[in-house]
Design an enzyme around this catalytic site. Sequence first.
Site, mmCIF file in Angstrom:
data_model
loop_
_atom_site.group_PDB
_atom_site.id
_atom_site.type_symbol
_atom_site.label_atom_id
_atom_site.label_comp_id
_atom_site.label_asym_id
_atom_site.label_seq_id
_atom_site.Cartn_x
_atom_site.Cartn_y
_atom_site.Cartn_z
ATOM 1 N N HIS A 108 49.944 50.692 49.435
ATOM 2 C CA HIS A 108 50.842 49.547 49.278
ATOM 3 C C HIS A 108 51.442 49.605 47.878
ATOM 4 O O HIS A 108 51.143 50.510 47.083
ATOM 5 C CB HIS A 108 50.152 48.225 49.609
ATOM 6 C CG HIS A 108 48.996 47.833 48.716
ATOM 7 N ND1 HIS A 108 49.097 47.735 47.350
ATOM 8 C CD2 HIS A 108 47.715 47.489 49.021
ATOM 9 C CE1 HIS A 108 47.944 47.339 46.848
ATOM 10 N NE2 HIS A 108 47.077 47.205 47.844
ATOM 11 N N HIS A 149 49.272 50.193 44.791
ATOM 12 C CA HIS A 149 48.825 51.572 44.574
ATOM 13 C C HIS A 149 49.957 52.412 43.990
ATOM 14 O O HIS A 149 49.745 53.273 43.143
ATOM 15 C CB HIS A 149 48.375 52.218 45.890
ATOM 16 C CG HIS A 149 47.308 51.463 46.610
ATOM 17 N ND1 HIS A 149 47.459 51.038 47.905
ATOM 18 C CD2 HIS A 149 46.087 51.037 46.212
ATOM 19 C CE1 HIS A 149 46.355 50.407 48.291
ATOM 20 N NE2 HIS A 149 45.518 50.381 47.279
ATOM 21 N N CYS A 161 28.239 44.986 47.222
ATOM 22 C CA CYS A 161 29.522 44.565 47.801
ATOM 23 C C CYS A 161 30.216 45.788 48.369
ATOM 24 O O CYS A 161 30.579 46.706 47.626
ATOM 25 C CB CYS A 161 30.409 43.897 46.743
ATOM 26 S SG CYS A 161 32.083 43.597 47.371
ATOM 27 N N CYS A 179 33.824 46.424 47.028
ATOM 28 C CA CYS A 179 33.886 47.066 45.706
ATOM 29 C C CYS A 179 33.176 48.411 45.714
ATOM 30 O O CYS A 179 33.304 49.177 44.764
ATOM 31 C CB CYS A 179 33.206 46.219 44.633
ATOM 32 S SG CYS A 179 33.914 44.605 44.352
ATOM 33 N N CYS A 212 31.849 37.544 46.396
ATOM 34 C CA CYS A 212 32.474 38.487 45.460
ATOM 35 C C CYS A 212 33.859 37.915 45.112
ATOM 36 O O CYS A 212 34.654 37.634 46.014
ATOM 37 C CB CYS A 212 32.623 39.864 46.128
ATOM 38 S SG CYS A 212 33.872 40.890 45.328
ATOM 39 N N HIS A 218 36.741 40.244 46.618
ATOM 40 C CA HIS A 218 36.935 40.382 48.066
ATOM 41 C C HIS A 218 36.661 39.114 48.869
ATOM 42 O O HIS A 218 36.887 39.098 50.084
ATOM 43 C CB HIS A 218 36.078 41.547 48.593
ATOM 44 C CG HIS A 218 36.508 42.861 48.017
ATOM 45 N ND1 HIS A 218 35.952 43.396 46.870
ATOM 46 C CD2 HIS A 218 37.488 43.711 48.383
ATOM 47 C CE1 HIS A 218 36.555 44.530 46.583
ATOM 48 N NE2 HIS A 218 37.491 44.747 47.472
ATOM 49 N N LYS A 250 47.618 37.336 46.407
ATOM 50 C CA LYS A 250 46.939 38.622 46.264
ATOM 51 C C LYS A 250 47.263 39.526 47.470
ATOM 52 O O LYS A 250 47.299 39.036 48.602
ATOM 53 C CB LYS A 250 45.432 38.342 46.206
ATOM 54 C CG LYS A 250 44.559 39.538 46.065
ATOM 55 C CD LYS A 250 43.121 39.036 45.968
ATOM 56 C CE LYS A 250 42.043 40.017 46.145
ATOM 57 N NZ LYS A 250 42.046 41.321 46.410
ATOM 58 N N LYS A 284 44.781 43.127 53.084
ATOM 59 C CA LYS A 284 44.982 43.635 54.430
ATOM 60 C C LYS A 284 44.959 42.483 55.440
ATOM 61 O O LYS A 284 45.800 42.401 56.329
ATOM 62 C CB LYS A 284 43.838 44.602 54.725
ATOM 63 C CG LYS A 284 44.161 45.619 55.748
ATOM 64 C CD LYS A 284 43.034 46.616 55.839
ATOM 65 C CE LYS A 284 43.258 47.499 57.023
ATOM 66 N NZ LYS A 284 42.215 48.492 57.183
HETATM 67 N N1 MSP Z 1 38.628 54.744 44.944
HETATM 68 C C1 MSP Z 1 38.621 53.863 43.830
HETATM 69 C C2 MSP Z 1 39.116 54.569 42.585
HETATM 70 C C3 MSP Z 1 38.313 55.772 42.180
HETATM 71 S S1 MSP Z 1 38.951 56.547 40.778
HETATM 72 C C4 MSP Z 1 37.786 57.670 40.398
HETATM 73 C C5 MSP Z 1 39.529 52.663 44.116
HETATM 74 N N2 MSP Z 1 40.425 52.843 45.071
HETATM 75 S S2 MSP Z 1 41.441 51.716 45.592
HETATM 76 O O1 MSP Z 1 42.239 52.365 46.602
HETATM 77 O O2 MSP Z 1 40.739 50.541 45.971
HETATM 78 O O3 MSP Z 1 42.313 51.278 44.396
HETATM 79 C C6 MSP Z 1 42.981 52.223 43.639
HETATM 80 C C7 MSP Z 1 43.773 51.606 42.537
HETATM 81 O O4 MSP Z 1 44.769 50.731 43.043
HETATM 82 C C8 MSP Z 1 42.935 50.810 41.569
HETATM 83 O O5 MSP Z 1 43.270 51.262 40.263
HETATM 84 C C9 MSP Z 1 43.396 49.412 41.764
HETATM 85 O O6 MSP Z 1 43.347 48.699 40.566
HETATM 86 C C10 MSP Z 1 44.826 49.615 42.197
HETATM 87 N N3 MSP Z 1 45.367 48.466 42.893
HETATM 88 C C11 MSP Z 1 44.953 47.953 44.089
HETATM 89 N N4 MSP Z 1 45.665 46.824 44.342
HETATM 90 C C12 MSP Z 1 46.545 46.595 43.317
HETATM 91 C C13 MSP Z 1 47.523 45.634 43.064
HETATM 92 N N5 MSP Z 1 47.743 44.642 43.883
HETATM 93 N N6 MSP Z 1 48.258 45.767 41.916
HETATM 94 C C14 MSP Z 1 48.074 46.821 41.055
HETATM 95 N N7 MSP Z 1 47.143 47.742 41.270
HETATM 96 C C15 MSP Z 1 46.333 47.631 42.374
HETATM 97 O O7 MSP Z 1 39.381 51.653 43.458
#
Ligand code: MSP
Length: 484
Positions: A23, A26, A131, A134, A148, A151, A294, A297
């Site tokens: 999304h 990411h 969790c 997380c 949490c 989440h 926020k 999903k």
């Molecule tokens: N798999 C772990 C990261 C391992 S790194 C060795 C993880 N994955 S994640 O898919 O949940 O999230 C990846 C990244 O996306 C994280 O840095 C997280 O902060 C970022 N984001 C997820 N949602 C976000 C927003 N809504 N806004 C900005 N960044 C976001 O955590």
Amino acid sequence: MGTNSEKKFYITTPIYYVNDRPHVGHAYATIVADSLARYARMLKKEVVFLAGTDENSQKTVDAALKNKEEIRAYTDRLAGIWKSAWEALGITNTDFIRTTEERHVHTVKEIWRRILEKGDIYKGSYKGLYCAGCEAFVKETDLVNGLCPEHKTKPKYIEEANYFFKLSKYQKDLLRFYELNPDFVVPAGRFNEVKKFVSEGLEDISVSREKKEWGIPVPDDPNHVVYVWFDALINYISAVGIEGWKKHPADIHVVGKDITRFHAVIWPAMLFSAGLPLPKQVIANGFFTVDGVKISKSLGNAIDPLEFDAKYGSDALRYFLLREIPFGEDGDFSLQKFNERYNADLANGLGNLVARTFTLAEKFGSSWKENKIDEEVQAKIDFLKGRIIKAVEQFKFHDALILIWELVAFGNNYLQEKKPWAPNAPDASHIVFSTVVLLDNIAILILPFLPLASQKITESIVWDDTGTLRTKKPGILFPRKDAV
Ligand code: MSP
């Protein structure tokens, strides 16, 4: 980063869980990393830019089950989706790592052995909360009303035999390292949180899970798999190899604010223990909400970055994300704001300057033998250029873009004031020439952020061998969009 004289530059994104598609949140960290990679290439650095997927999580198993797919087939399919999303957005990663790859599994086992040999892994039992969202062992004190905070779910109570890592042993080393490296975590506010957390004392952490069918088996103990975060962090070494990491560890890990602690506390401690060098910097981005909510999903508000790419182009998405919020802070994504910024800054701002300048250039024969531009234009470029570079070096991307757009506005005002299209306008050809050179400078400055627009402008301006500047009109850069 520019002041660092080393030739090589190694930058990473977080590796994303494959329980879902990418999304816009990411895409944000990935775009930040890509902009820095492109900037480093402009400084003639040899860039290693790593992205990838985190696949050994319980979330993967749950998602595969939900989709009624075999786990490995599901994982392959999702990794493909992430990889091709970055390709579609023009991300210039030089490598893409999957944590189910052999090169990674092998490296995790090797690092585990090293840490074990150092005496920093011991067997114990964990009784407490976990969790799943997380993928973290959590404490009562981390919860808000028993849930949490991230989440909004109730963590599961688990009791299992676990291997523990002696994180507590590294408190002093970490604090000393932070003191010696005052920019290790950016922004400074996040670094203060990390320092406070470590100075309050560290507890050893569980680094394995018992009787899980998915994950990397603990060396010599197949009854356990390596805890997914302990495994995931090592991806940064797996991609370049242990020897490669020793020679040149990561210059920058781009991470989200929620995972800073893993990168600024646990990861350095693991590296201390394994006798390996530490990364130079961890930079943490804030979170995007969508219309103030926020991204989640269950709410179904996860904006697909590829839809924006299809409608507005990837440059527009990059521009919005980098310009909308100061790096490190939280911000909001709304279709309306996106559309407004697109029309104001891209269609009417840069797009308009480009269209007007090249149309005028045609009128004056598209060719100049001059080499000096109007002093007023030169002074403006000189005044802003240094400040723009400084902003980028400090990860203040929104400031850099604001300053670049000062140049854009200056160009549009300059034409408006001088009116080189009017009959008998004084110095008309020189004014148009000066605006073309201004655009040439703007194209270089936007290169890390809006690479496609930059390229289109640069390709329209050619200085030939005889020192003659020639122009050809590019297509429309940013077509205006109806209000939403
Ligand atoms: N798999 C772990 C990261 C391992 S790194 C060795 C993880 N994955 S994640 O898919 O949940 O999230 C990846 C990244 O996306 C994280 O840095 C997280 O902060 C970022 N984001 C997820 N949602 C976000 C927003 N809504 N806004 C900005 N960044 C976001 O955590």
